[in-house]
Scaffold this motif. Structure first.
Motif, PDB file in Angstrom:
ATOM      1  N   PHE A  48       0.827  -1.209   0.000  1.00 11.99           N
ATOM      2  CA  PHE A  48       0.000   0.000   0.000  1.00 11.99           C
ATOM      3  C   PHE A  48       0.860   1.258   0.000  1.00 11.99           C
ATOM      4  CE2 PHE A  48      -3.597  -2.649   1.530  1.00 11.99           C
ATOM      5  CZ  PHE A  48      -4.523  -2.248   0.579  1.00 11.99           C
ATOM      6  N   LEU A  49       2.063   1.172   0.532  1.00  7.31           N
ATOM      7  CA  LEU A  49       2.973   2.320   0.557  1.00  7.31           C
ATOM      8  C   LEU A  49       3.765   2.453  -0.739  1.00  7.31           C
ATOM      9  CD1 LEU A  49       4.222   2.098   4.245  1.00  7.31           C
ATOM     10  CD2 LEU A  49       2.567   3.722   3.273  1.00  7.31           C
ATOM     11  N   GLY A  50       3.486   1.570  -1.715  1.00  5.48           N
ATOM     12  CA  GLY A  50       4.115   1.695  -3.025  1.00  5.48           C
ATOM     13  C   GLY A  50       5.284   0.766  -3.279  1.00  5.48           C
ATOM     14  N   VAL A  51       5.624  -0.095  -2.335  1.00  5.10           N
ATOM     15  CA  VAL A  51       6.711  -1.047  -2.548  1.00  5.10           C
ATOM     16  C   VAL A  51       6.204  -2.129  -3.496  1.00  5.10           C
ATOM     17  CG1 VAL A  51       8.285  -2.683  -1.442  1.00  5.10           C
ATOM     18  CG2 VAL A  51       7.645  -0.558  -0.268  1.00  5.10           C
ATOM     19  N   ARG A  52       7.010  -2.481  -4.488  1.00  2.00           N
ATOM     20  CA  ARG A  52       6.578  -3.467  -5.481  1.00  2.00           C
ATOM     21  C   ARG A  52       7.617  -4.531  -5.773  1.00  2.00           C
ATOM     22  NH1 ARG A  52       3.649   0.692  -9.487  1.00  2.00           N
ATOM     23  NH2 ARG A  52       1.622   0.635  -8.480  1.00  2.00           N
ATOM     24  N   ARG A  53       8.879  -4.233  -5.579  1.00  2.00           N
ATOM     25  CA  ARG A  53       9.941  -5.154  -5.989  1.00  2.00           C
ATOM     26  C   ARG A  53      10.477  -5.950  -4.808  1.00  2.00           C
ATOM     27  NH1 ARG A  53      12.883  -1.343 -10.508  1.00  2.00           N
ATOM     28  NH2 ARG A  53      11.015  -1.196 -11.811  1.00  2.00           N
ATOM     29  N   PRO A  71       4.366   7.299  13.729  1.00  2.00           N
ATOM     30  CA  PRO A  71       5.478   7.324  12.782  1.00  2.00           C
ATOM     31  C   PRO A  71       5.052   7.625  11.350  1.00  2.00           C
ATOM     32  CG  PRO A  71       4.968   5.077  13.427  1.00  2.00           C
ATOM     33  CD  PRO A  71       4.083   5.967  14.232  1.00  2.00           C
ATOM     34  N   LEU A  72       3.770   7.487  11.067  1.00  2.00           N
ATOM     35  CA  LEU A  72       3.268   7.676   9.707  1.00  2.00           C
ATOM     36  C   LEU A  72       1.953   8.431   9.770  1.00  2.00           C
ATOM     37  CD1 LEU A  72       4.064   6.576   6.812  1.00  2.00           C
ATOM     38  CD2 LEU A  72       2.351   4.813   7.213  1.00  2.00           C
ATOM     39  N   LEU A  73       1.780   9.408   8.902  1.00  2.00           N
ATOM     40  CA  LEU A  73       0.522  10.145   8.820  1.00  2.00           C
ATOM     41  C   LEU A  73      -0.123   9.875   7.463  1.00  2.00           C
ATOM     42  CD1 LEU A  73       1.660  13.617  10.211  1.00  2.00           C
ATOM     43  CD2 LEU A  73       0.461  11.799  11.445  1.00  2.00           C
ATOM     44  N   LEU A  74      -1.405   9.572   7.483  1.00  2.00           N
ATOM     45  CA  LEU A  74      -2.157   9.410   6.249  1.00  2.00           C
ATOM     46  C   LEU A  74      -2.905  10.702   5.988  1.00  2.00           C
ATOM     47  CD1 LEU A  74      -3.646   5.819   6.714  1.00  2.00           C
ATOM     48  CD2 LEU A  74      -1.533   6.500   5.552  1.00  2.00           C
ATOM     49  N   THR A  75      -2.648  11.306   4.826  1.00  2.00           N
ATOM     50  CA  THR A  75      -3.273  12.585   4.499  1.00  2.00           C
ATOM     51  C   THR A  75      -3.987  12.517   3.159  1.00  2.00           C
ATOM     52  OG1 THR A  75      -1.266  13.420   3.449  1.00  2.00           O
ATOM     53  CG2 THR A  75      -1.537  13.891   5.794  1.00  2.00           C
ATOM     54  N   THR A 105     -14.339  14.552   2.781  1.00  2.00           N
ATOM     55  CA  THR A 105     -14.454  13.640   1.640  1.00  2.00           C
ATOM     56  C   THR A 105     -14.229  12.198   2.077  1.00  2.00           C
ATOM     57  OG1 THR A 105     -13.622  15.350   0.150  1.00  2.00           O
ATOM     58  CG2 THR A 105     -13.449  13.070  -0.624  1.00  2.00           C
ATOM     59  N   PRO A 106     -15.096  11.256   1.634  1.00  2.00           N
ATOM     60  CA  PRO A 106     -14.811   9.836   1.852  1.00  2.00           C
ATOM     61  C   PRO A 106     -13.598   9.446   1.002  1.00  2.00           C
ATOM     62  CG  PRO A 106     -17.087  10.172   1.129  1.00  2.00           C
ATOM     63  CD  PRO A 106     -16.374  11.475   0.986  1.00  2.00           C
ATOM     64  N   LEU A 107     -12.632   8.767   1.595  1.00  6.03           N
ATOM     65  CA  LEU A 107     -11.362   8.519   0.928  1.00  6.03           C
ATOM     66  C   LEU A 107     -11.179   7.060   0.536  1.00  6.03           C
ATOM     67  CD1 LEU A 107      -9.190  10.703   3.307  1.00  6.03           C
ATOM     68  CD2 LEU A 107     -10.045  11.332   1.041  1.00  6.03           C
ATOM     69  N   GLN A 108     -10.596   6.880  -0.628  1.00  3.86           N
ATOM     70  CA  GLN A 108     -10.169   5.562  -1.104  1.00  3.86           C
ATOM     71  C   GLN A 108      -8.649   5.545  -1.071  1.00  3.86           C
ATOM     72  OE1 GLN A 108     -12.375   3.091  -1.828  1.00  3.86           O
ATOM     73  NE2 GLN A 108     -13.928   4.562  -1.171  1.00  3.86           N
ATOM     74  N   VAL A 109      -8.077   4.372  -1.263  1.00  4.05           N
ATOM     75  CA  VAL A 109      -6.631   4.219  -1.152  1.00  4.05           C
ATOM     76  C   VAL A 109      -5.868   5.198  -2.055  1.00  4.05           C
ATOM     77  CG1 VAL A 109      -6.457   2.319  -2.798  1.00  4.05           C
ATOM     78  CG2 VAL A 109      -4.745   2.552  -1.020  1.00  4.05           C
ATOM     79  N   GLY A 110      -6.331   5.433  -3.261  1.00  2.00           N
ATOM     80  CA  GLY A 110      -5.638   6.337  -4.179  1.00  2.00           C
ATOM     81  C   GLY A 110      -5.728   7.807  -3.809  1.00  2.00           C
ATOM     82  N   ASP A 111      -6.619   8.144  -2.877  1.00  2.29           N
ATOM     83  CA  ASP A 111      -6.798   9.530  -2.437  1.00  2.29           C
ATOM     84  C   ASP A 111      -5.862   9.906  -1.301  1.00  2.29           C
ATOM     85  OD1 ASP A 111      -9.037   9.685  -4.163  1.00  2.29           O
ATOM     86  OD2 ASP A 111     -10.354   8.929  -2.581  1.00  2.29           O
ATOM     87  N   VAL A 112      -5.090   8.928  -0.809  1.00  5.25           N
ATOM     88  CA  VAL A 112      -4.335   9.113   0.422  1.00  5.25           C
ATOM     89  C   VAL A 112      -2.836   9.028   0.168  1.00  5.25           C
ATOM     90  CG1 VAL A 112      -3.913   8.126   2.708  1.00  5.25           C
ATOM     91  CG2 VAL A 112      -6.238   8.232   1.809  1.00  5.25           C
ATOM     92  N   GLU A 113      -2.112   9.889   0.847  1.00  4.30           N
ATOM     93  CA  GLU A 113      -0.653   9.894   0.791  1.00  4.30           C
ATOM     94  C   GLU A 113      -0.127   9.605   2.196  1.00  4.30           C
ATOM     95  OE1 GLU A 113       2.790  12.862  -0.882  1.00  4.30           O
ATOM     96  OE2 GLU A 113       0.958  13.768  -0.127  1.00  4.30           O
ATOM     97  N   ALA A 114       0.889   8.767   2.296  1.00  9.68           N
ATOM     98  CA  ALA A 114       1.522   8.462   3.577  1.00  9.68           C
ATOM     99  C   ALA A 114       2.775   9.328   3.727  1.00  9.68           C
ATOM    100  CB  ALA A 114       1.884   6.990   3.643  1.00  9.68           C
ATOM    101  N   LEU A 115       2.836  10.059   4.822  1.00 11.80           N
ATOM    102  CA  LEU A 115       3.962  10.947   5.100  1.00 11.80           C
ATOM    103  C   LEU A 115       4.591  10.586   6.435  1.00 11.80           C
ATOM    104  CD1 LEU A 115       2.192  14.312   4.189  1.00 11.80           C
ATOM    105  CD2 LEU A 115       3.790  13.024   2.765  1.00 11.80           C
ATOM    106  N   PRO A 116       5.885  10.862   6.611  1.00 11.87           N
ATOM    107  CA  PRO A 116       6.500  10.598   7.914  1.00 11.87           C
ATOM    108  C   PRO A 116       5.810  11.432   8.993  1.00 11.87           C
ATOM    109  CG  PRO A 116       8.166  11.097   6.257  1.00 11.87           C
ATOM    110  CD  PRO A 116       6.837  11.386   5.635  1.00 11.87           C
ATOM    111  N   GLY A 117       5.498  10.786  10.115  1.00  7.70           N
ATOM    112  CA  GLY A 117       4.897  11.472  11.244  1.00  7.70           C
ATOM    113  C   GLY A 117       5.943  11.896  12.245  1.00  7.70           C
TER     114      GLY A 117
END
Length: 155
Positions: free
Chosen positions: A33-38, A111-115, A134-146
């Motif tokens: 979910f944080l974008g790791v793929r490999r 440690p992580l903020l979802l915005t 706004t109701p949020l879906q996974v693509g609407d959210v960015e994870a930032l260091p908290g």
């Protein structure tokens, strides 16, 4: 004593635990979910033994939570992407994260903020933006260091 599998349980929670109830599995899904793929990126971020990682990724692909997609031909290399089934786990991951933030984060804070990408507001416990509603879906959210994020120095 609870066995290692839940096959005898007629329960959707037990069936879900069969798929994702092992700690490395949930952390792999979190990182997806944080974008790791490999593979190498999962291994580096998690500090997991490569054979354990390979086993968990294979299980997630077999279960339909991740799909293996080639990104390089020579040598053949794959990345792992969440499927629709995998993306359906987003509310669960958010709930676990928010539980940890509320009860286990410590004095420094989460440690992580979802915005919300749209306005920068934080995600509430119903996955709505606290700022704009706004109701949020996974693509609407960015994870930032908290504030509780550990800074890792490159030594």
């Amino acid at each position: 004593m609870l066995g290692r599998t839940y096959e005898s349980q007629t329960c959707s929670v037990a069936r879900t635990l069969e798929l994702v109830g092992e700690r490395w599995t949930l952390l792999i899904i979190r990182d997806a979910f944080l974008g790791v793929r490999r593979f190498g990126d999962f291994a580096e971020r998690l500090g997991i033994a490569r054979n354990v990682l390979q086993d968990r990724l294979e299980r997630l692909v077999e279960a339909g939570i991740l799909v293996k997609v080639p990104y390089q031909e020579r040598p053949l290399r794959h990345e792992y992407r969440l499927t629709d089934m995998g993306r359906d786990l987003w509310p669960t991951i958010v709930a676990l994260l928010q539980f940890g933030d509320r009860h286990l984060a410590g004095d420094d804070g989460p440690p992580l903020l979802l915005t919300h990408r749209g306005c920068g507001g934080e995600v509430d416990d119903r996955r709505m933006c606290r700022r704009c509603g706004t109701p949020l879906q996974v693509g609407d959210v960015e994870a930032l260091p908290g504030p509780g994020a550990r800074l890792v120095s490159a030594a």
